[in-house]
Design an enzyme around this catalytic site. Sequence first.
Site, PDB file in Angstrom:
ATOM      1  N   ASN A 159       0.841  -1.344  -0.170  1.00 12.43           N
ATOM      2  CA  ASN A 159       0.143   0.067   0.028  1.00 12.43           C
ATOM      3  C   ASN A 159       0.596   1.380   0.083  1.00 12.43           C
ATOM      4  O   ASN A 159       0.423   2.430  -0.519  1.00 12.43           O
ATOM      5  CB  ASN A 159      -1.084   0.048   1.252  1.00 12.43           C
ATOM      6  N   GLU A 258       4.480  -3.595  12.578  1.00 10.37           N
ATOM      7  CA  GLU A 258       3.684  -2.434  12.315  1.00 10.37           C
ATOM      8  C   GLU A 258       2.290  -3.197  11.436  1.00 10.37           C
ATOM      9  O   GLU A 258       2.418  -3.418  10.243  1.00 10.37           O
ATOM     10  CB  GLU A 258       4.135  -1.214  11.252  1.00 10.37           C
ATOM     11  N   CYS A 292      -3.154   1.727   6.939  1.00 12.60           N
ATOM     12  CA  CYS A 292      -3.729   1.092   8.283  1.00 12.60           C
ATOM     13  C   CYS A 292      -3.975   2.377   9.472  1.00 12.60           C
ATOM     14  O   CYS A 292      -4.524   2.185  10.419  1.00 12.60           O
ATOM     15  CB  CYS A 292      -2.453   0.487   8.757  1.00 12.60           C
ATOM     16  N   GLU A 470       8.374   3.300  14.300  1.00  9.86           N
ATOM     17  CA  GLU A 470       9.056   3.644  13.218  1.00  9.86           C
ATOM     18  C   GLU A 470       9.089   5.309  13.093  1.00  9.86           C
ATOM     19  O   GLU A 470       8.220   5.731  13.259  1.00  9.86           O
ATOM     20  CB  GLU A 470       8.643   2.826  11.832  1.00  9.86           C
TER      21      GLU A 470
END
Length: 489
Positions: A159, A258, A292, A470
């Site tokens: 994505n 993640e 997300c 991150e």
Amino acid sequence: MTAENSARSTSAATLYIDGAWRAAALGREFDMFNPADGSVLGAASDGSASEARSAVDSAAAAFAWWSRTTAYERAAYLERAHALMLERAEDLAVLMTKEQGKPLKAARNEVRYAADFLSWYAEEAKRVYGATIPSSRAGHRFMTMRQPVGVVAAITPWNYPVSMITRKVAPAIAAGCTIVLKPAEQTPLCAVAVFQVLHDAGLPAGVVNLVTTSDPAPVGDALLDSPAVRKLTFTGSTEVGMMLGAKAAHTVKRVSLELGGHAPFLVFGDADPRRAAKGLGLVKFLNTGQACICPNRVFVQRELVDDFLNVLVQRVSAMKAGNGLDQDVTIGPLIDEAAMTKMRRQVTNAVDHGAKVLTGGERLTDPRLPGGRFFAPTVLTDVTPEMDIYHEETFGPIAPVIAFDDEDGAIAMANDTAYGLAAYVYTENLSRALRVTEALRFGIVGINDINPTSAAAPFGGTGHSGLGREGGPQGIDEYLDTKLVGITL
Ligand code: ADP
């Protein structure tokens, strides 16, 4: 891999191992399709477990000396990569739109975001500090030093096919680690373009390695089974992340994950409904809802629902779906047929349980793009906990709206999920903003803000949304071990 594929003469050489581009054994390759029209875009080498093991060997050999380079040397490579990525930004963005589908403007934004990680971690490499710690014993001292964890295995999704790579590669190599990356099978060409940037920036052989494949499990297993790999960094679904995390445990690797999200978007009665609806329209339909951090449940205080929906429906029904290369397109295609099936199922299930479709709700057909997978941007109202969409991550362009009466009830519904990535709060009341933010079990909260992301800021979730962060100083910590040194004088 079909017999026809394996017999085809090789044109793709997209494995990057030990500083060189290679084709896969027997010339195996697989095709990439443009999700806007279904056309074949190109081919990538179909890497295998044995090629993944070669990549690990190359990364392990390079780690021996890369880990001893100075932070200033590593930073110089990252700065060159940053400059090159910006030089190639337009080509990268066009490739991303073709391979992944997002509108060109969004692809350009992503390339800038991706490049930011290269420059930010070039700087941060120089700030990996240790500490001195007072000892209770006379004639004794403590200190800590930070050292790279070793070879890193990185697995990235389709994505955000460029920025999810630099978000992992930049802090890893800044810390002194070496890396083997397996990109998503839907978007290997974007990964190849990023690795070409790293190669042209002069990164020495073995520091970064790329294994493209159509079959992630054997390659993933080869990376996770290897005792030489000391860290797994993964972005993708919760289901796959849990499985990979369990496999990584067998060799006690460091893990950052993640994963999915089920972001609540809370609009309180004191908020400006226009501003909130505009914000929702932008962040919900970002990347066609395939992010997300996209809101998945929109909780609006009852007295504001009508005003909020009026603006939202107006904005959403004006969105144009199509090929992301067309200038006025704001909604790209869904990545695959499974995503289309999920959208239809969630809408049907919600309607069967009493939800109303205010706009959208169905597949769109464009005679110019017969192979495209477009789902109309959708607003549902009267959504209740009985519906699948209330509990499941949507990962598509559907905004389910749920009315609430008071703050405690809204917080309880927002937290009623195992996920914990992003949450959004719209209110003009400062005390409420802080109270609600503290009560939300999420790793990221946007207060009247729909873009709480930056290379400088720690991104990550709680619960089933993952482990670790991150971006920001926390992002490089994930690639560093702390060594405690005791010294008797
Ligand atoms: P999505 O459903 O969004 O495609 P996935 O979690 O399936 O998310 O994919 C994210 C990444 O995980 C991709 O690079 C994919 O190839 C990889 N992946 C999926 N299954 C496995 C597996 N069994 N082993 C290793 N990697 C995997």
